[in-house]
Design a protein around this motif. Sequence first.
Motif, PDB file in Angstrom:
ATOM      1  N   SER A  48     -12.478  -0.505 -11.410  1.00 26.07           N
ATOM      2  CA  SER A  48     -12.457  -0.223 -12.839  1.00 26.07           C
ATOM      3  C   SER A  48     -12.692   1.258 -13.069  1.00 26.07           C
ATOM      4  CB  SER A  48     -13.538  -1.033 -13.555  1.00 26.07           C
ATOM      5  OG  SER A  48     -13.533  -0.741 -14.938  1.00 26.07           O
ATOM      6  N   VAL A  49     -12.164   1.755 -14.165  1.00 27.48           N
ATOM      7  CA  VAL A  49     -12.454   3.118 -14.598  1.00 27.48           C
ATOM      8  C   VAL A  49     -13.407   3.091 -15.792  1.00 27.48           C
ATOM      9  CG1 VAL A  49     -10.348   4.165 -13.700  1.00 27.48           C
ATOM     10  CG2 VAL A  49     -10.358   3.197 -16.001  1.00 27.48           C
ATOM     11  N   ASP A  50     -13.792   1.914 -16.229  1.00 27.23           N
ATOM     12  CA  ASP A  50     -14.715   1.733 -17.355  1.00 27.23           C
ATOM     13  C   ASP A  50     -16.061   1.234 -16.824  1.00 27.23           C
ATOM     14  OD1 ASP A  50     -16.006   1.201 -19.754  1.00 27.23           O
ATOM     15  OD2 ASP A  50     -14.830  -0.598 -20.184  1.00 27.23           O
ATOM     16  N   ILE A  51     -17.089   2.047 -16.968  1.00 26.77           N
ATOM     17  CA  ILE A  51     -18.400   1.692 -16.405  1.00 26.77           C
ATOM     18  C   ILE A  51     -18.961   0.413 -17.014  1.00 26.77           C
ATOM     19  CG2 ILE A  51     -19.787   3.120 -17.955  1.00 26.77           C
ATOM     20  CD1 ILE A  51     -21.336   3.659 -15.090  1.00 26.77           C
ATOM     21  N   ALA A  54     -17.276  -2.445 -15.411  1.00 24.33           N
ATOM     22  CA  ALA A  54     -17.629  -2.543 -13.993  1.00 24.33           C
ATOM     23  C   ALA A  54     -18.975  -3.229 -13.758  1.00 24.33           C
ATOM     24  CB  ALA A  54     -17.649  -1.154 -13.361  1.00 24.33           C
ATOM     25  N   VAL A  55     -19.902  -3.106 -14.701  1.00 29.44           N
ATOM     26  CA  VAL A  55     -21.243  -3.647 -14.483  1.00 29.44           C
ATOM     27  C   VAL A  55     -21.597  -4.826 -15.388  1.00 29.44           C
ATOM     28  CG1 VAL A  55     -22.143  -1.464 -13.609  1.00 29.44           C
ATOM     29  CG2 VAL A  55     -22.349  -1.991 -16.043  1.00 29.44           C
ATOM     30  N   LYS A  56     -20.645  -5.353 -16.120  1.00 25.34           N
ATOM     31  CA  LYS A  56     -20.955  -6.400 -17.100  1.00 25.34           C
ATOM     32  C   LYS A  56     -21.537  -7.665 -16.490  1.00 25.34           C
ATOM     33  CE  LYS A  56     -16.281  -8.185 -17.338  1.00 25.34           C
ATOM     34  NZ  LYS A  56     -15.088  -8.246 -18.131  1.00 25.34           N
ATOM     35  N   VAL A  61     -26.285  -2.555  -8.387  1.00 23.18           N
ATOM     36  CA  VAL A  61     -25.218  -1.580  -8.167  1.00 23.18           C
ATOM     37  C   VAL A  61     -25.643  -0.676  -7.018  1.00 23.18           C
ATOM     38  CG1 VAL A  61     -23.947   0.362  -9.141  1.00 23.18           C
ATOM     39  CG2 VAL A  61     -24.515  -1.600 -10.591  1.00 23.18           C
ATOM     40  N   ILE A  62     -24.754  -0.500  -6.063  1.00 23.20           N
ATOM     41  CA  ILE A  62     -25.008   0.406  -4.938  1.00 23.20           C
ATOM     42  C   ILE A  62     -24.026   1.547  -5.056  1.00 23.20           C
ATOM     43  CG2 ILE A  62     -25.003   0.660  -2.439  1.00 23.20           C
ATOM     44  CD1 ILE A  62     -25.618  -2.387  -2.321  1.00 23.20           C
ATOM     45  N   GLU A  63     -24.551   2.744  -5.149  1.00 24.48           N
ATOM     46  CA  GLU A  63     -23.694   3.916  -5.282  1.00 24.48           C
ATOM     47  C   GLU A  63     -23.426   4.498  -3.902  1.00 24.48           C
ATOM     48  OE1 GLU A  63     -23.503   8.102  -7.750  1.00 24.48           O
ATOM     49  OE2 GLU A  63     -25.411   7.059  -7.590  1.00 24.48           O
TER      50      GLU A  63
END
Length: 67
Positions: A48-51, A54-56, A61-63
């Motif tokens: 996704s390009v929408d944060i 992406a996290v909904k 979250v691992i960066e």
Amino acid sequence: MDQKQEFLDKSLNIIQTSLKRVVKKKFEKDQQGGEKYLKEVQGRIQTSVDINDAVKSTDIVIEAIIE
């Protein structure tokens, strides 16, 4: 998740290449099983390009940043 779709596409191509190598080694004598494995793994990868998108439905979250 990335800023531009082109970055995601490049990353997916790299992942695809790596997965094909794994399938070639792991499923040397079972081509059908290898294709199934490849499709299952690819089906679990979402970009996704929408944060917010992406996290909904994410608990953690691992960066990972390539330097």
